[in-house]
Design a protein around this motif. Sequence first.
Motif, PDB file in Angstrom:
ATOM      1  N   GLU A 124      75.456  29.195  26.865  1.00  0.00           N
ATOM      2  CA  GLU A 124      75.871  28.084  27.740  1.00  0.00           C
ATOM      3  C   GLU A 124      74.662  27.489  28.449  1.00  0.00           C
ATOM      4  N   ALA A 125      73.833  28.340  29.000  1.00  0.00           N
ATOM      5  CA  ALA A 125      72.682  27.824  29.757  1.00  0.00           C
ATOM      6  C   ALA A 125      71.695  27.127  28.820  1.00  0.00           C
ATOM      7  N   THR A 126      71.555  27.641  27.618  1.00  0.00           N
ATOM      8  CA  THR A 126      70.671  26.984  26.634  1.00  0.00           C
ATOM      9  C   THR A 126      71.185  25.579  26.353  1.00  0.00           C
ATOM     10  N   HIS A 127      72.489  25.488  26.136  1.00  0.00           N
ATOM     11  CA  HIS A 127      73.093  24.179  25.879  1.00  0.00           C
ATOM     12  C   HIS A 127      72.879  23.238  27.070  1.00  0.00           C
ATOM     13  N   ARG A 128      73.071  23.781  28.265  1.00  0.00           N
ATOM     14  CA  ARG A 128      72.949  22.952  29.473  1.00  0.00           C
ATOM     15  C   ARG A 128      71.500  22.512  29.689  1.00  0.00           C
ATOM     16  N   ALA A 129      70.571  23.429  29.489  1.00  0.00           N
ATOM     17  CA  ALA A 129      69.148  23.071  29.652  1.00  0.00           C
ATOM     18  C   ALA A 129      68.779  21.940  28.691  1.00  0.00           C
ATOM     19  N   ILE A 130      69.250  22.068  27.461  1.00  0.00           N
ATOM     20  CA  ILE A 130      68.945  21.042  26.455  1.00  0.00           C
ATOM     21  C   ILE A 130      69.595  19.714  26.842  1.00  0.00           C
ATOM     22  N   SER A 131      70.823  19.779  27.330  1.00  0.00           N
ATOM     23  CA  SER A 131      71.521  18.539  27.712  1.00  0.00           C
ATOM     24  C   SER A 131      70.813  17.849  28.870  1.00  0.00           C
ATOM     25  N   LEU A 132      70.365  18.629  29.842  1.00  0.00           N
ATOM     26  CA  LEU A 132      69.655  18.049  30.987  1.00  0.00           C
ATOM     27  C   LEU A 132      68.349  17.410  30.515  1.00  0.00           C
ATOM     28  N   ALA A 133      67.647  18.120  29.639  1.00  0.00           N
ATOM     29  CA  ALA A 133      66.384  17.580  29.114  1.00  0.00           C
ATOM     30  C   ALA A 133      66.636  16.292  28.334  1.00  0.00           C
ATOM     31  N   GLU A 134      67.747  16.268  27.621  1.00  0.00           N
ATOM     32  CA  GLU A 134      68.098  15.082  26.832  1.00  0.00           C
ATOM     33  C   GLU A 134      68.327  13.879  27.749  1.00  0.00           C
ATOM     34  N   LEU A 135      68.959  14.127  28.898  1.00  0.00           N
ATOM     35  CA  LEU A 135      69.263  13.037  29.835  1.00  0.00           C
ATOM     36  C   LEU A 135      68.015  12.328  30.324  1.00  0.00           C
ATOM     37  N   VAL A 136      66.923  13.075  30.476  1.00  0.00           N
ATOM     38  CA  VAL A 136      65.694  12.439  30.955  1.00  0.00           C
ATOM     39  C   VAL A 136      64.634  12.348  29.857  1.00  0.00           C
ATOM     40  N   ASP A 137      65.050  12.643  28.624  1.00  0.00           N
ATOM     41  CA  ASP A 137      64.160  12.528  27.464  1.00  0.00           C
ATOM     42  C   ASP A 137      62.856  13.289  27.665  1.00  0.00           C
ATOM     43  N   VAL A 138      62.999  14.595  27.830  1.00  0.00           N
ATOM     44  CA  VAL A 138      61.798  15.405  27.977  1.00  0.00           C
ATOM     45  C   VAL A 138      61.909  16.611  27.034  1.00  0.00           C
ATOM     46  N   PRO A 139      60.812  16.946  26.342  1.00  0.00           N
ATOM     47  CA  PRO A 139      60.844  18.134  25.482  1.00  0.00           C
ATOM     48  C   PRO A 139      61.000  19.411  26.320  1.00  0.00           C
ATOM     49  N   VAL A 140      61.628  20.431  25.753  1.00  0.00           N
ATOM     50  CA  VAL A 140      61.728  21.724  26.449  1.00  0.00           C
ATOM     51  C   VAL A 140      61.461  22.873  25.495  1.00  0.00           C
ATOM     52  N   MET A 141      60.920  23.924  26.054  1.00  0.00           N
ATOM     53  CA  MET A 141      60.745  25.199  25.357  1.00  0.00           C
ATOM     54  C   MET A 141      61.763  26.180  25.922  1.00  0.00           C
ATOM     55  N   ILE A 142      62.669  26.652  25.077  1.00  0.00           N
ATOM     56  CA  ILE A 142      63.609  27.691  25.513  1.00  0.00           C
ATOM     57  C   ILE A 142      62.933  29.035  25.244  1.00  0.00           C
ATOM     58  N   VAL A 143      62.610  29.742  26.320  1.00  0.00           N
ATOM     59  CA  VAL A 143      61.864  31.001  26.149  1.00  0.00           C
ATOM     60  C   VAL A 143      62.815  32.176  25.934  1.00  0.00           C
ATOM     61  N   HIS A 144      62.258  33.243  25.476  1.00  0.00           N
ATOM     62  CA  HIS A 144      62.942  34.528  25.195  1.00  0.00           C
ATOM     63  C   HIS A 144      64.386  34.380  24.706  1.00  0.00           C
ATOM     64  N   VAL A 145      64.519  33.733  23.553  1.00  0.00           N
ATOM     65  CA  VAL A 145      65.832  33.550  22.919  1.00  0.00           C
ATOM     66  C   VAL A 145      66.204  34.848  22.188  1.00  0.00           C
ATOM     67  N   SER A 146      67.436  35.307  22.404  1.00  0.00           N
ATOM     68  CA  SER A 146      67.795  36.649  21.938  1.00  0.00           C
ATOM     69  C   SER A 146      68.832  36.689  20.823  1.00  0.00           C
ATOM     70  N   ASN A 147      69.416  35.550  20.476  1.00  0.00           N
ATOM     71  CA  ASN A 147      70.578  35.648  19.582  1.00  0.00           C
ATOM     72  C   ASN A 147      70.854  34.351  18.833  1.00  0.00           C
ATOM     73  N   ARG A 148      71.725  34.436  17.840  1.00  0.00           N
ATOM     74  CA  ARG A 148      71.988  33.313  16.944  1.00  0.00           C
ATOM     75  C   ARG A 148      72.625  32.118  17.661  1.00  0.00           C
ATOM     76  N   GLU A 149      73.523  32.375  18.601  1.00  0.00           N
ATOM     77  CA  GLU A 149      74.239  31.247  19.220  1.00  0.00           C
ATOM     78  C   GLU A 149      73.287  30.355  20.022  1.00  0.00           C
ATOM     79  N   ALA A 150      72.351  30.979  20.712  1.00  0.00           N
ATOM     80  CA  ALA A 150      71.348  30.174  21.432  1.00  0.00           C
ATOM     81  C   ALA A 150      70.466  29.433  20.426  1.00  0.00           C
ATOM     82  N   MET A 151      70.144  30.107  19.312  1.00  0.00           N
ATOM     83  CA  MET A 151      69.340  29.452  18.272  1.00  0.00           C
ATOM     84  C   MET A 151      70.070  28.228  17.702  1.00  0.00           C
TER      85      MET A 151
END
Length: 482
Positions: A220-247
């Motif tokens: 959920e937080a991965t999705h939200r972080a990406i959505s927020l970044a999308e709103l302001v058009d900024v690249p993001v690095m999602i760190v320490h990803v642990s599982n397929r759903e976040a991927m």
Amino acid sequence: MSYDLVIAGGTVATASDTFSCDIGVRDGTIVALGHDLGPAKETIDATGHLVLPGGIDSHVHIAQPSGEGIVMADDFASGTLSAAFGGNTTVMPFCMQEKGTSLRQTVKDYHKLAEGRCYTDVSFHLVISEPSEQVLGQDLPALIEDGYTSFKVFMTYDGLALNDREMLEVMSVARETGALVMVHAENYDAIRFLTDRLERGGHIAPKFHGTSRPIPVEREATHRAISLAELVDVPVMIVHVSNREAMEEIARARSRGLKVYGETCPQYLVLTEKDMDGLNMEGAKYVCSPPPRDTASQQACWEGLSNGIFNVFSSDHCPFRYDDPAGKLIPKGRTSFRWVPNGIPGVETRLPILFSEGVGKGRITLNQFVALSSTNHAKTYGLTKKGSIAIGMDADMAIWDPKREVTISQSLLHHGSDYTPYEGIAVTGWPVTTILRGQVLVRDGQLVGKPGQGGHVARERSALAAPAGQLPTSFAPAGRYR
Ligand code: URP
Ligand code: ZN
Ligand code: ZN
Ligand code: ZN
């Protein structure tokens, strides 16, 4: 003219090629690649060995304040020494802003801790915990200008978590200044809810740390972080990803044209939630966030390393001692997993684990190994003179014995922790010699470097941090890229 150093007879691997050649170094820089290079003050015979760009670990924690009564196990001497023995020449720790401390002061404080103590080079990221007007309007843009071109934000942890509005504010600064945003993506309220309920049910052992932060919390937080970044058009690095759903969130974002990057770490490849299941408090040795998952998640992370979902493989080295009331066995930790310091050591074992389990078992190629362990870190974060073996680059190299068999054990390691979560893992392939800007730090497994040999490296803005130029609404944030 003679060279300061020639590395002869080795097999050189970069992120794209593998070839046999000698390497000539002068004034800390690679100046020649070829054969029969001529005289050198020193020649290292690398016959039978691999010569790789020095490892860059873009996610380590050193000497960070970690809560009342808790002491991190590494200072800049031991942390970078351990890194050097693990085949690394640069690590990227965090200047973590504590609430009530200015960002400028934070950076000064960390420099003071690092000054004269580092064996490897270091290059700081920032952590923004208090996005005040002063930080957003003045300090952060100025520090980015000074070469601190990336910062991390947290969606969880008391004292660190930013709400969505604050995330948008700091992301907007990144857009305006060309910095890269790193996100720790876990849902704070969900974790607090689950933690309270677990404690109420008497589920307080370290293993419930994993139960309190299940995959949906991260997804959920991965999705939200990406959505927020999308709103302001900024690249993001999602760190320490642990599982397929976040991927999958990262993959979906990329398929929409968004610039979303991913990082995974050794704990998600070779540990599982079951490791936290130890008797008494032993499970605390594996408590980190996000927690290690299961074998299916391990498999997913290997796929992500191979197929490019993950740009970088970092240790998230965050060392505490185990048998220590200022570490994992903080007295409050016996009352609930909530108080066990989060994080595990791994800067020295990151590369041998990836090499052995990855290259050795055919899951990734040697060139992918170089990309994931060094080159991509340099490109992602703007370390323009590091991360490859090419003329004009810093002479940062690790010479590997690809056949050396080692069983990972605490007694071999140089970190300040009194344990390794990777105890007993057998690996084939080990870094034997580490060279920083032409100076040998570790030679055939023996320390020859000195503290202070490494220094701080200011960074350029990364091309990867430039906005995609794609906005979901007619709202157009201001900024240098507009
Ligand atoms: O548990 C972890 N990963 N501790 C280190 C801090 C962080 O979130 O990266
Ligand atoms: Zn030769
Ligand atoms: Zn984190
Ligand atoms: Zn971390």
